[in-house]
Design an enzyme around this catalytic site. Structure first.
Site, PDB file in Angstrom:
ATOM      1  N   ASN A 196      -4.393   4.725  -0.934  1.00 20.83           N
ATOM      2  CA  ASN A 196      -4.849   3.447  -1.492  1.00 20.83           C
ATOM      3  C   ASN A 196      -6.349   3.313  -1.661  1.00 20.83           C
ATOM      4  O   ASN A 196      -6.827   2.232  -2.008  1.00 20.83           O
ATOM      5  CB  ASN A 196      -4.307   2.246  -0.701  1.00 20.83           C
ATOM      6  CG  ASN A 196      -2.802   2.272  -0.593  1.00 20.83           C
ATOM      7  OD1 ASN A 196      -2.257   2.225   0.499  1.00 20.83           O
ATOM      8  ND2 ASN A 196      -2.124   2.390  -1.709  1.00 20.83           N
ATOM      9  N   GLY A 252       0.851  -1.172   0.000  1.00 19.51           N
ATOM     10  CA  GLY A 252       0.000   0.000   0.000  1.00 19.51           C
ATOM     11  C   GLY A 252       0.888   1.223   0.000  1.00 19.51           C
ATOM     12  O   GLY A 252       2.029   1.135  -0.418  1.00 19.51           O
ATOM     13  N   SER A 253       0.386   2.357   0.443  1.00 20.16           N
ATOM     14  CA  SER A 253       1.227   3.548   0.527  1.00 20.16           C
ATOM     15  C   SER A 253       0.388   4.754   0.877  1.00 20.16           C
ATOM     16  O   SER A 253      -0.828   4.772   0.665  1.00 20.16           O
ATOM     17  CB  SER A 253       1.952   3.853  -0.798  1.00 20.16           C
ATOM     18  OG  SER A 253       2.763   2.788  -1.211  1.00 20.16           O
ATOM     19  N   ASN A 254       1.069   5.787   1.371  1.00 17.41           N
ATOM     20  CA  ASN A 254       0.537   7.138   1.422  1.00 17.41           C
ATOM     21  C   ASN A 254       1.465   8.030   0.612  1.00 17.41           C
ATOM     22  O   ASN A 254       2.670   7.784   0.545  1.00 17.41           O
ATOM     23  CB  ASN A 254       0.520   7.707   2.850  1.00 17.41           C
ATOM     24  CG  ASN A 254      -0.201   6.831   3.836  1.00 17.41           C
ATOM     25  OD1 ASN A 254      -1.359   6.504   3.648  1.00 17.41           O
ATOM     26  ND2 ASN A 254       0.489   6.457   4.906  1.00 17.41           N
TER      27      ASN A 254
END
Length: 796
Positions: free
Chosen positions: A515, A243-245
């Site tokens: 995400n 995932g990620s920000n």
């Protein structure tokens, strides 16, 4: 460091740089790729300057040399992990590790070595990657990328030949072998299809026709409602291992009018999907710093003197299914417009550990391979009447490295968009970028099957009419040629969306993604009008998205932002779930645990953060995991979701749900059984062990909505959370001050090397534990000024 030693190192650096740069003008560098597939006329070489924490700054005079230095430096840090990946893409895991062993999951979803080998051997036998390499750019990779791959293989091999492996994970192992340019390309192919064919490998390699056309019970198909629910669960962002920000701030919100970017990818901490840091320089041609996925030749996430970018895993569904109507007389033939077509049989033979071989047959169609499931929770049985073929447009996409290379050369966010339009190479991520002129950008420009809502409406089977709205997984009628995907005029390959269909947000005060779909990249400027396959519009957001938007919107509104503000956001460690629910939980607690005032007091006193010294965070975490996994979203809150107020709804904890009492009771009992005090500081029971050190880590789970995401492994017998499976990985906070040197702070949470004997096995992990950063050294004066400077000239 002694002054004489220091001066000697500087002299060596200057001499090496002079050797690299003096003989080749910038104009000649651009033509270096013309030598692809021609015999090397010289030995490849590069200069590597190592600075603090083992970060290499690689200087070369052309792309082949740059690839050479990159391959060398990656091998020095990650030889065992890289070698394991090459065993995977060559289909030799069963030979070395046993057919029933399990891969690490970094290059596919295969649950057994045998299924992994059958798939990748099939790719190899079919010449799939060779065909993609031979496609002229832009449909295929550029000469520069091919030169990078050629050089990377040569650098890896040179390190292997000239050095002794000290990593006990593979020292003396026969499976650590030289590689070829084609091996490097095959690894890139595996990364490209992770969301498509890579997700269905077990189902592709296990596909078998029914024993006979009239086999009893062989006509039953999957239940649409159950399959739709399984597909929704399978593709849900909260269940992903990646995932990620990321957030980009426009110059109107910053202290100096220039852009800012904070990138926070959430990737596995072990195995072949780790990031690795470097700076790549070809004087006059390329100068970029950042992180690469292991085995890749380019910087995937990074910055240069004018622009910075990061990626977040996107909600676009990169695969689709075609439901096949089978020939009644032959379950390996299917009908298209009433005419029978024979499936193509691929017979694949895999060597196994005992010296023997195993042979299996795979079945391929005009739409892709026959697949009998996307994991155990989503079976797609091959019956006498029906089979399913998996479509994956990224199986024809080897352009991702050209996209990254174009980003590395970009001078603005508009150049980022132009690169995406030209290369169209990103398989499963969004892009968030900022530049030194103050521009911000979000775009979901990824390679997606061209599933329009109109096509899904017209061509979905009964199964597809359930799965597409629920998950974005289209199941189209394969018996009709008019249900093929078609093409967009601006697309570089058939069957995918062109750039004009991609969601884009330019120059908003902030542009962020955690995400969820593109809809709320900026809550005040929602993106709409895209097809369902890209993601949803007007649906509940995750707590991580909601908390992130609250944070970055407040930052943008306050203005005068600097890189230091980005650093503070990364480690704010605010728990949105705690802000929403802890007070309600503490209030209802005495009625659930009437004789246990300690638990109620601990939850009420918790500071709503997941810092290592936060007391009560662990108890709330264990309660919240149980509550959210056992209670449907519709029953968790008293105030439901409203699309008119998507950041603040739903809210008000539903403590009357039977699942609330059970979750709280079970969490308290669990900690007491493990002899963990209910008010223990989080870091005492959320840590990683590196050598003889126990390193506490902050952060928290997806369910809590933490920006600094940590998905740890629960081991109550070992003291709590004793390892991190995936979460915050390569972080970069980047801005500009008007000079040619970007203002950048970075952090690689799991450190640069997986070799337990390396000095860079856990040094940045300790930085992460202390919430400290690395000051990036981008300009020459900063690199040469490093007290840890070490210069290595590497040659073939």
């Amino acid at each position: 460091m002694h002054l004489r030693t220091r001066l000697k190192q500087l002299a060596l650096t200057c001499a090496a740089l002079a050797t690299v740069t003096a003989s080749l003008p910038a104009a000649a560098v651009a033509d270096s790729g013309d030598r692809h597939h021609r015999p090397s006329e010289r030995s490849l070489s590069a200069v590597i300057r190592y600075t603090e924490f083992g970060i290499p700054h690689i200087v070369a005079k052309d792309y082949a040399d740059l690839g050479f230095g990159t391959g060398w430096a990656q091998a020095a840090d990650q030889i065992c992990t890289l070698a394991d990946g090459f065993v995977t893409v060559n289909g030799e895991r069963s030979r070395y590790f046993g057919a029933d062993g399990a891969p690490d999951g970094s290059l596919s979803s295969a649950t057994k070595n045998l299924s992994s080998d059958l798939y990748f051997r099939g790719v190899r036998d079919a010449g799939t990657v060779e065909a993609l390499l031979n496609r002229p750019a832009p449909a295929g990779p550029s000469r520069q990328v091919k030169e990078l791959m050629r050089g990377w293989a040569a650098g890896y091999n040179a390190w292997l030949k000239q050095n002794r492996i000290t990593d006990p994970a593979c020292a003396g192992a026969t499976w650590v072998r030289p590689v070829t340019q084609l091996d490097v390309a095959r690894r890139g192919f595996a990364v490209s299809v992770l969301g498509g064919q890579g997700r269905g490998i077990d189902g592709i390699t296990a596909a078998r026709p029914p024993a006979s056309p009239a086999a009893p019970g062989s006509t039953s198909g999957p239940d649409p409602a159950r399959t739709a629910a399984a597909a929704r669960e399978l593709f849900a962002a909260e269940n992903a291992t990646m995932g990620s920000n990321a957030v980009a701030f426009h110059g109107g919100t910053t202290a100096n009018g220039r852009g800012l970017l904070l990138g926070n990818p959430h990737y596995p901490w072990q195995g072949g999907r780790r990031f690795w840091q470097s700076q790549q320089t070809i004087p006059g041609e390329l100068n970029v710093s950042g992180a690469s996925l292991l085995g890749t030749t380019v910087v995937n996430i990074g910055f240069n003197e004018r622009v910075a970018w990061s990626h977040t895993v996107a909600t676009g569904v990169t695969l689709n299914l075609h439901q096949l109507a089978l020939d009644p007389a032959d379950p390996t033939s299917y009908l298209v417009d009433g005419m029978a077509e024979r499936m193509t049989r691929r017979t694949v033979t895999v060597p196994v550990k005992d010296g023997g071989t195993l042979t299996r047959t795979q079945y391929w169609t005009r739409y892709g391979p026959v697949v009998t499931g996307l994991g155990p929770q989503l079976p797609l049985p091959w019956t006498a009447t029906t089979a399913y073929a998996l479509g994956d447009p990224n199986a024809a996409n080897m352009r991702g490295s050209d996209t990254a290379l174009g980003f590395g050369k970009a001078r603005s966010t508009e150049d980022i968009l132009a690169t995406l339009r030209r290369t169209q190479g990103l398989p499963w991520v969004n892009t968030i970028a900022a530049d030194s002129s103050g521009n911000s950008l979000f775009t979901q420009s990824q390679v997606l099957p061209r599933i329009t809502d109109e096509l899904a409406q017209r061509c979905s089977t009964p199964l597809g009419r359930a799965t597409y709205p629920a998950s974005g997984v289209a199941v189209l009628d394969g018996s009709r040629s008019d249900c093929a995907l078609g093409s967009d005029p601006d697309a570089v390959q058939p069957g995918v969306f062109g750039p004009s269909k991609m969601p884009v947000l330019r120059n908003a005060p902030y542009a962020a993604n955690s995400n969820d779909s593109a809809w709320l990249a900026n809550a005040d400027r929602p993106l709409t009008g895209y097809e369902r396959v890209f993601g949803t519009i007007g649906t509940p957001r995750s707590l991580r998205t909601r908390g992130g938007i609250e944070d970055v919107a407040a930052m943008a509104a306050g203005g005068r932002l600097t890189v230091a503000d980005l650093q503070s956001q990364q480690f704010a460690n605010r728990a949105p779930a705690g802000d929403l629910a802890a007070a309600d939980a503490a209030k209802a607690c005495p009625s659930v645990l009437p004789g246990d005032q300690e638990a109620c007091r601990v939850i009420g006193a918790w500071d709503r953060t997941v810092n290592t010294d936060s007391r009560g965070a662990l108890l709330f975490d264990r309660f919240w995991r149980k509550f959210t996994s056992g209670v449907p979203l519709s029953e968790q809150w008293k105030v439901p979701f409203s699309a008119a107020d998507p950041v603040r709804t739903p809210h008000t904890l539903n403590t009357s749900s039977p699942g609330f009492a059970k979750a709280l009771t079970d969490a308290v009992a669990e900690l007491r059984a493990a002899r963990i005090p209910l008010d223990a500081p989080l870091g005492a029971h959320q840590f990683v062990v590196r050598g003889d050190k126990r390193i506490p880590v902050s952060g928290g789970t997806e369910a809590l909505g933490i920006w600094n995401k940590t998905e740890p492994v629960w081991n109550p017998a070992g003291g709590g959370y004793t390892e991190v499976a995936h979460g915050t990985s390569h972080v970069q906070a980047v801005g500009w001050d008007g000079s040619r040197c970007p203002v950048a702070r970075t952090l690689l949470t799991y450190s640069q090397s997986s070799n337990v004997r390396s000095p860079h096995f856990s040094d940045q992990t300790e930085l992460y534990a202390g919430e400290r950063w690395v000051t990036a050294r981008f300009c020459e004066k900063d690199i040469l000024g490093s007290p840890a400077l070490k210069v290595v000239r590497v040659r073939g």
